[in-house]
Design a protein around this motif. Structure first.
Motif, PDB file in Angstrom:
ATOM      1  N   CYS A 247       0.842  -1.192   0.000  1.00 34.76           N
ATOM      2  CA  CYS A 247       0.000   0.000   0.000  1.00 34.76           C
ATOM      3  C   CYS A 247       0.881   1.248   0.000  1.00 34.76           C
ATOM      4  CB  CYS A 247      -0.917   0.008   1.220  1.00 34.76           C
ATOM      5  SG  CYS A 247      -2.147  -1.321   1.204  1.00 34.76           S
ATOM      6  N   VAL A 248       0.435   2.270  -0.719  1.00 39.84           N
ATOM      7  CA  VAL A 248       1.188   3.519  -0.833  1.00 39.84           C
ATOM      8  C   VAL A 248       0.355   4.648  -0.248  1.00 39.84           C
ATOM      9  CG1 VAL A 248       2.333   5.124  -2.403  1.00 39.84           C
ATOM     10  CG2 VAL A 248       2.313   2.677  -2.927  1.00 39.84           C
TER      11      VAL A 248
ATOM     12  N   TYR B  98      -4.323  -2.330   7.270  1.00 42.94           N
ATOM     13  CA  TYR B  98      -5.189  -3.515   7.296  1.00 42.94           C
ATOM     14  C   TYR B  98      -4.941  -4.414   6.089  1.00 42.94           C
ATOM     15  CZ  TYR B  98      -9.375  -6.391   7.783  1.00 42.94           C
ATOM     16  OH  TYR B  98     -10.236  -7.457   7.925  1.00 42.94           O
ATOM     17  N   LEU B  99      -4.750  -3.814   4.916  1.00 43.53           N
ATOM     18  CA  LEU B  99      -4.592  -4.593   3.698  1.00 43.53           C
ATOM     19  C   LEU B  99      -3.152  -5.011   3.428  1.00 43.53           C
ATOM     20  CD1 LEU B  99      -6.924  -2.670   1.208  1.00 43.53           C
ATOM     21  CD2 LEU B  99      -7.312  -4.942   2.181  1.00 43.53           C
ATOM     22  N   GLY B 100      -2.197  -4.184   3.803  1.00 48.94           N
ATOM     23  CA  GLY B 100      -0.847  -4.332   3.295  1.00 48.94           C
ATOM     24  C   GLY B 100       0.040  -5.323   4.022  1.00 48.94           C
ATOM     25  N   ASP B 101       0.954  -5.944   3.254  1.00 49.68           N
ATOM     26  CA  ASP B 101       2.099  -6.630   3.835  1.00 49.68           C
ATOM     27  C   ASP B 101       3.179  -5.596   4.132  1.00 49.68           C
ATOM     28  OD1 ASP B 101       1.127  -9.346   3.470  1.00 49.68           O
ATOM     29  OD2 ASP B 101       1.467  -9.046   1.328  1.00 49.68           O
ATOM     30  N   ARG B 102       3.115  -4.489   3.377  1.00 47.47           N
ATOM     31  CA  ARG B 102       4.074  -3.408   3.545  1.00 47.47           C
ATOM     32  C   ARG B 102       3.390  -2.100   3.179  1.00 47.47           C
ATOM     33  NH1 ARG B 102       9.145  -2.011   0.406  1.00 47.47           N
ATOM     34  NH2 ARG B 102       8.476  -3.575  -1.095  1.00 47.47           N
ATOM     35  N   VAL B 103       3.758  -1.031   3.852  1.00 48.21           N
ATOM     36  CA  VAL B 103       3.235   0.295   3.549  1.00 48.21           C
ATOM     37  C   VAL B 103       4.405   1.192   3.164  1.00 48.21           C
ATOM     38  CG1 VAL B 103       1.971   2.303   4.384  1.00 48.21           C
ATOM     39  CG2 VAL B 103       1.313   0.017   5.167  1.00 48.21           C
ATOM     40  N   ILE B 104       4.279   1.817   1.996  1.00 48.92           N
ATOM     41  CA  ILE B 104       5.286   2.752   1.518  1.00 48.92           C
ATOM     42  C   ILE B 104       4.722   4.160   1.644  1.00 48.92           C
ATOM     43  CG2 ILE B 104       6.407   3.620  -0.575  1.00 48.92           C
ATOM     44  CD1 ILE B 104       6.800   0.730  -1.425  1.00 48.92           C
ATOM     45  N   ALA B 105       5.485   5.023   2.289  1.00 43.95           N
ATOM     46  CA  ALA B 105       5.066   6.412   2.467  1.00 43.95           C
ATOM     47  C   ALA B 105       5.944   7.313   1.597  1.00 43.95           C
ATOM     48  CB  ALA B 105       5.184   6.819   3.930  1.00 43.95           C
TER      49      ALA B 105
ATOM     50  N   LYS C 227       9.413   6.415   3.801  1.00 43.26           N
ATOM     51  CA  LYS C 227       9.372   5.283   4.721  1.00 43.26           C
ATOM     52  C   LYS C 227       8.899   4.033   3.987  1.00 43.26           C
ATOM     53  CE  LYS C 227       8.309   7.894   8.964  1.00 43.26           C
ATOM     54  NZ  LYS C 227       9.525   7.522   9.696  1.00 43.26           N
ATOM     55  N   SER C 228       9.395   2.891   4.416  1.00 43.11           N
ATOM     56  CA  SER C 228       8.906   1.591   3.968  1.00 43.11           C
ATOM     57  C   SER C 228       8.744   0.731   5.208  1.00 43.11           C
ATOM     58  CB  SER C 228       9.879   0.939   2.981  1.00 43.11           C
ATOM     59  OG  SER C 228       9.406  -0.336   2.581  1.00 43.11           O
ATOM     60  N   ILE C 229       7.504   0.414   5.538  1.00 42.94           N
ATOM     61  CA  ILE C 229       7.198  -0.221   6.819  1.00 42.94           C
ATOM     62  C   ILE C 229       6.558  -1.591   6.593  1.00 42.94           C
ATOM     63  CG2 ILE C 229       5.911   0.010   8.975  1.00 42.94           C
ATOM     64  CD1 ILE C 229       5.837   3.060   8.389  1.00 42.94           C
ATOM     65  N   LEU C 230       7.172  -2.627   7.144  1.00 43.22           N
ATOM     66  CA  LEU C 230       6.569  -3.954   7.098  1.00 43.22           C
ATOM     67  C   LEU C 230       5.410  -4.020   8.088  1.00 43.22           C
ATOM     68  CD1 LEU C 230       9.723  -6.270   6.945  1.00 43.22           C
ATOM     69  CD2 LEU C 230       8.040  -5.905   5.135  1.00 43.22           C
TER      70      LEU C 230
ATOM     71  N   LEU D 120      -2.246  -0.347  16.109  1.00 42.15           N
ATOM     72  CA  LEU D 120      -2.350   0.999  16.675  1.00 42.15           C
ATOM     73  C   LEU D 120      -1.013   1.719  16.630  1.00 42.15           C
ATOM     74  CD1 LEU D 120      -4.617   0.185  19.755  1.00 42.15           C
ATOM     75  CD2 LEU D 120      -5.308   1.225  17.588  1.00 42.15           C
ATOM     76  N   LYS D 121       0.064   0.980  16.850  1.00 40.91           N
ATOM     77  CA  LYS D 121       1.398   1.593  16.808  1.00 40.91           C
ATOM     78  C   LYS D 121       1.735   2.057  15.396  1.00 40.91           C
ATOM     79  CE  LYS D 121       5.092  -0.997  17.034  1.00 40.91           C
ATOM     80  NZ  LYS D 121       6.147  -1.892  17.593  1.00 40.91           N
ATOM     81  N   LEU D 122       1.428   1.216  14.400  1.00 38.76           N
ATOM     82  CA  LEU D 122       1.702   1.578  13.009  1.00 38.76           C
ATOM     83  C   LEU D 122       0.836   2.750  12.567  1.00 38.76           C
ATOM     84  CD1 LEU D 122       2.002  -1.968  11.395  1.00 38.76           C
ATOM     85  CD2 LEU D 122       3.843  -0.313  11.726  1.00 38.76           C
ATOM     86  N   ARG D 123      -0.418   2.765  12.998  1.00 39.88           N
ATOM     87  CA  ARG D 123      -1.307   3.867  12.641  1.00 39.88           C
ATOM     88  C   ARG D 123      -0.771   5.181  13.191  1.00 39.88           C
ATOM     89  NH1 ARG D 123      -7.352   4.128  15.017  1.00 39.88           N
ATOM     90  NH2 ARG D 123      -6.123   4.565  16.874  1.00 39.88           N
ATOM     91  N   ARG D 124      -0.310   5.187  14.434  1.00 41.70           N
ATOM     92  CA  ARG D 124       0.241   6.415  15.019  1.00 41.70           C
ATOM     93  C   ARG D 124       1.513   6.835  14.280  1.00 41.70           C
ATOM     94  NH1 ARG D 124      -0.236   9.583  19.650  1.00 41.70           N
ATOM     95  NH2 ARG D 124       1.118  11.378  19.261  1.00 41.70           N
ATOM     96  N   HIS D 125       2.340   5.876  13.938  1.00 36.60           N
ATOM     97  CA  HIS D 125       3.588   6.162  13.233  1.00 36.60           C
ATOM     98  C   HIS D 125       3.311   6.835  11.890  1.00 36.60           C
ATOM     99  CE1 HIS D 125       7.792   5.807  12.362  1.00 36.60           C
ATOM    100  NE2 HIS D 125       7.616   4.972  11.355  1.00 36.60           N
ATOM    101  N   LEU D 126       2.365   6.280  11.131  1.00 32.57           N
ATOM    102  CA  LEU D 126       2.031   6.847   9.825  1.00 32.57           C
ATOM    103  C   LEU D 126       1.298   8.180   9.969  1.00 32.57           C
ATOM    104  CD1 LEU D 126       0.960   3.642   7.883  1.00 32.57           C
ATOM    105  CD2 LEU D 126       2.969   5.055   7.439  1.00 32.57           C
ATOM    106  N   PHE D 127       0.446   8.285  10.965  1.00 32.76           N
ATOM    107  CA  PHE D 127      -0.278   9.536  11.189  1.00 32.76           C
ATOM    108  C   PHE D 127       0.702  10.672  11.485  1.00 32.76           C
ATOM    109  CE2 PHE D 127      -2.298  12.639  14.005  1.00 32.76           C
ATOM    110  CZ  PHE D 127      -3.424  12.975  13.264  1.00 32.76           C
ATOM    111  N   ASP D 128       1.695  10.395  12.323  1.00 32.88           N
ATOM    112  CA  ASP D 128       2.691  11.415  12.639  1.00 32.88           C
ATOM    113  C   ASP D 128       3.464  11.829  11.388  1.00 32.88           C
ATOM    114  OD1 ASP D 128       1.940  11.392  15.281  1.00 32.88           O
ATOM    115  OD2 ASP D 128       3.599  10.129  15.958  1.00 32.88           O
ATOM    116  N   PHE D 129       3.747  10.855  10.521  1.00 34.28           N
ATOM    117  CA  PHE D 129       4.464  11.158   9.278  1.00 34.28           C
ATOM    118  C   PHE D 129       3.640  12.072   8.383  1.00 34.28           C
ATOM    119  CE2 PHE D 129       4.695  10.159   4.751  1.00 34.28           C
ATOM    120  CZ  PHE D 129       5.979  10.593   4.468  1.00 34.28           C
ATOM    121  N   ILE D 130       2.363  11.748   8.197  1.00 30.86           N
ATOM    122  CA  ILE D 130       1.501  12.553   7.336  1.00 30.86           C
ATOM    123  C   ILE D 130       1.352  13.970   7.893  1.00 30.86           C
ATOM    124  CG2 ILE D 130      -0.823  12.809   6.386  1.00 30.86           C
ATOM    125  CD1 ILE D 130       0.757  10.625   5.044  1.00 30.86           C
TER     126      ILE D 130
END
Length: 278
Positions: free
Chosen positions: A39-40, A220-227, A241-244, A263-273
């Motif tokens: 997911c991107v 929810y969908l991704g094996d990996r999220v690219i920001a 960022k590239s997050i497994l 929840l940890k990943l959501r906060r991490h990505l939210f802070d990035f955005i």
């Protein structure tokens, strides 16, 4: 899912793209493993949809190269290729399918559900006598077997998007590109389609690049999220960022979203955005 270089189906190798005198994508460097769901995410204007168009062959990079596991390269090479069978991409490939957000415009209103899915089989040159069974299998897979003879105007938004997904699956794609496909749908329909898509990808082993603004959807969908970062210029890589995502599958709309790792990943990505929001 860890990325294994021996299993890479896609490789962006220092890819940059200039449009209108502006650097849209800069030094993008990452790979996607076969069967991986990537997911991107990123702030508006960061080049998410442009990334999809590059991979589809609709546009070519200004520099760098895009490698396919079968040796396909897109764009001018900046160095020696890593695969002896490499060949340039000159346009879209039949083994790459695209699901768009605007499902209404993606379907032909004068064709039934069956007729819309048949478009892919016609383009592939599949004999017409073979269409019926193949289409019904696909419609059953996306939950539309009882709506085969309806027209798009008779379907809900979620059903129309299912038709578009079924038509793409009819191509038997190695790579499925999805540009915010559930963005215009209500929350319940979106969640149902997320789960159906996850099941289909697990069953078929298709590699997916999924563009979304929804951080929870990406996790929810991704094996990996690219920001991606917006306006990287010529000094920063577009890849921020590239997050497994180490959350096991199958996932559940309730329990997965309550998982501490989620929840940890959501906060991490939210802070990035938030940090890169313009």
């Amino acid at each position: 899912m860890e990325n294994n270089a021996n299993q890479d189906i896609i490789r962006f190798n220092q890819v940059s793209l200039d449009m209108g005198g502006r650097r849209i994508i800069n030094q993008l460097d990452f790979s996607i493993a076969k069967g991986q769901f990537v997911c991107v995410v990123g702030p508006s204007g960061c080049g998410k949809t442009t990334l999809l168009r590059l991979l589809s062959g609709l546009i070519a990079p200004s520099s760098g190269q895009i490698l396919r596991s079968d040796g396909v390269i897109a764009g001018p090479s900046t160095g020696p290729t890593t695969r002896p069978s490499a060949r340039p991409i000159t346009g879209p490939s039949r083994d790459v399918a695209i699901v768009f957000q605007d499902y209404g415009k993606a379907l032909l209103p004068w064709r039934t559900v069956t007729g819309n899915v048949a478009l892919a089989l016609e383009a592939m040159g599949i004999p017409k006598p073979e269409h019926s069974d193949r289409i019904m299998q696909l419609l059953t897979k996306v939950g539309l077997s009882r709506h085969a003879e309806k027209y798009p105007a008779e379907l809900s938004g979620g059903m129309q998007q299912r038709v578009q997904i079924a038509r793409c699956l009819a191509q038997e794609p190695a790579i499925l590109l999805m540009d915010e496909p559930f963005g215009a749908l209500d929350a319940m329909t979106r969640q149902n389609l997320q789960d159906e898509l996850s099941d289909i990808v697990a069953e078929t082993g298709t590699t997916v690049l999924f563009i979304t603004h929804d951080l929870e959807e990406a996790i929810y969908l991704g094996d990996r999220v690219i920001a991606l970062r917006a306006n990287p210029g010529h000094s920063l890589s577009s890849l921020a960022k590239s997050i497994l995502v180490p959350i096991p599958r199958p996932r559940n709309q309730l329990t997965t979203r309550e998982d501490s790792e989620f929840l940890k990943l959501r906060r991490h990505l939210f802070d990035f955005i938030q940090e890169h929001h313009e």
